[in-house]
Design a protein around this motif. Structure first.
Motif, PDB file in Angstrom:
ATOM      1  N   TYR A  46       3.826   7.090   5.719  1.00 18.41           N
ATOM      2  CA  TYR A  46       2.495   6.526   5.529  1.00 18.41           C
ATOM      3  C   TYR A  46       2.426   5.119   6.093  1.00 18.41           C
ATOM      4  O   TYR A  46       1.412   4.749   6.713  1.00 18.41           O
ATOM      5  N   LYS A  83       0.829  -1.203   0.000  1.00 20.71           N
ATOM      6  CA  LYS A  83       0.000   0.000   0.000  1.00 20.71           C
ATOM      7  C   LYS A  83       0.863   1.253   0.000  1.00 20.71           C
ATOM      8  O   LYS A  83       0.556   2.232  -0.701  1.00 20.71           O
ATOM      9  N   SER A  84       1.949   1.229   0.749  1.00 21.61           N
ATOM     10  CA  SER A  84       2.853   2.373   0.817  1.00 21.61           C
ATOM     11  C   SER A  84       3.545   2.607  -0.529  1.00 21.61           C
ATOM     12  O   SER A  84       3.714   3.747  -0.965  1.00 21.61           O
ATOM     13  N   GLY A 114       6.381   7.616   1.800  1.00 21.11           N
ATOM     14  CA  GLY A 114       5.867   6.250   1.856  1.00 21.11           C
ATOM     15  C   GLY A 114       6.164   5.597   3.192  1.00 21.11           C
ATOM     16  O   GLY A 114       5.323   4.889   3.747  1.00 21.11           O
ATOM     17  N   TYR A 146      -4.401  17.224   4.535  1.00 16.35           N
ATOM     18  CA  TYR A 146      -4.741  15.831   4.827  1.00 16.35           C
ATOM     19  C   TYR A 146      -4.552  15.532   6.314  1.00 16.35           C
ATOM     20  O   TYR A 146      -5.434  14.949   6.958  1.00 16.35           O
ATOM     21  N   ILE A 149       1.128   4.249  -2.838  1.00 16.86           N
ATOM     22  CA  ILE A 149       0.962   5.664  -2.511  1.00 16.86           C
ATOM     23  C   ILE A 149       2.102   6.488  -3.107  1.00 16.86           C
ATOM     24  O   ILE A 149       1.895   7.575  -3.657  1.00 16.86           O
ATOM     25  N   PHE A 155       1.578   6.701  -6.771  1.00 15.07           N
ATOM     26  CA  PHE A 155       0.409   7.548  -7.007  1.00 15.07           C
ATOM     27  C   PHE A 155       0.803   9.031  -6.935  1.00 15.07           C
ATOM     28  O   PHE A 155       0.468   9.819  -7.830  1.00 15.07           O
ATOM     29  N   LEU A 156       1.519   9.398  -5.878  1.00 15.84           N
ATOM     30  CA  LEU A 156       1.948  10.791  -5.717  1.00 15.84           C
ATOM     31  C   LEU A 156       2.938  11.194  -6.809  1.00 15.84           C
ATOM     32  O   LEU A 156       2.904  12.332  -7.305  1.00 15.84           O
ATOM     33  N   GLU A 167      -0.224   4.009   8.952  1.00 12.88           N
ATOM     34  CA  GLU A 167      -1.164   2.898   8.771  1.00 12.88           C
ATOM     35  C   GLU A 167      -0.918   1.796   9.798  1.00 12.88           C
ATOM     36  O   GLU A 167      -1.854   1.128  10.237  1.00 12.88           O
TER      37      GLU A 167
END
Length: 255
Positions: free
Chosen positions: A58, A29-30, A55, A244, A33, A36-37, A62
């Protein structure tokens, strides 16, 4: 970065362990991310290296969220342990035997790998090594960072020294946990709309970028292929991250 994540300390450790599957999920998931960024703010493989720091942050965030969920589950399981132990005491067991005898019922309810079964195993191992239950409960509460268990350990020690009614203490502890859980659920319902709004607002900037990119191809090329554009997008990223974090704090309420 990812090697450092794998070498992270002992998962908060024995009572609420993180499984290898959970670690892989959080790492994957990291990574997503970071990619994605990178796609929305830089579109350059060179940016992946500095973004990997985000990451990592994050991943840690999480991990804390997951640990908090495990704590909530452990709290509910602890409530059941208190009720079973109180019933055992009423049936004539000593306080220590009442805790230990509840293992079979708890393993059926929550599984042998659950947090509460791990608690009972710690108590059993501690008794075999002649460690006072009050000390063991303090250790368990400190490791889990659950206020109710820490306070129970203190009351348990006082009740033992003063020959107090431990069955009543256990029932009261369970009642307090039930009330707190119900209050948390009520607050969660009240905040559910705000949480949905937060998620929508967090995604909205990226949906707008996708829309503009789809309707006007090449519109943002100047941002991704120049130094000034990279600086501008970095500022935008910092502003987004600040918003955020602020949105998370605004809807985070601890009881």
């Amino acid at each position: 970065m990812w090697k450092r994540l794998k070498e992270q300390d002992g998962d908060n450790d024995k009572l609420l362990p993180f499984t290898a599957r959970e670690k892989r999920y959080l790492i994957a998931k990291s990574i997503l991310i970071v990619l994605f960024l990178d796609y929305f703010f830089y579109r350059s493989l060179c940016a992946v290296i500095p973004l990997s720091g985000l990451g990592y942050c994050y991943y840690q965030f999480e991990k804390k969220v997951l640990f908090q969920k495990k704590k909530e589950q452990a709290k509910e399981q602890f409530k059941e342990l208190m009720l079973l132990a109180a019933t055992g005491q009423k049936a004539g067991y000593s306080a220590e035997n009442a805790f230990l005898s509840s293992y079979q019922d708890l393993s059926v309810l929550f599984g042998k790998d659950s947090a509460v079964c791990r608690m009972v195993k710690v108590l059993k191992s501690g008794r075999e090594n002649n460690i006072a239950f009050s000390k063991l409960w303090q250790k368990i509460g400190g490791e889990l960072q659950i206020t109710e268990i820490i306070e129970f350990a203190q009351v348990y020690e006082i009740s033992q020294k003063s020959s107090g009614n431990l069955a009543s203490v256990m029932e009261k502890t369970a009642d307090i946990i039930v009330q707190k859980i119900e209050t948390e659920k009520e607050i969660a319902v009240l905040l559910s709309a705000r949480r949905l709004e937060q998620k929508i607002m967090n995604v909205m900037p990226f949906l707008m970028l996708l829309y503009v990119s789809a309707t006007s191809p090449g519109y943002f090329n100047g941002m991704y292929h120049s130094l000034s554009g990279a600086v501008f997008m970095s500022v935008c990223l910092l502003i987004y991250l600040g918003a955020y974090v602020l949105s998370i704090r605004m809807i985070s309420i601890e009881i």
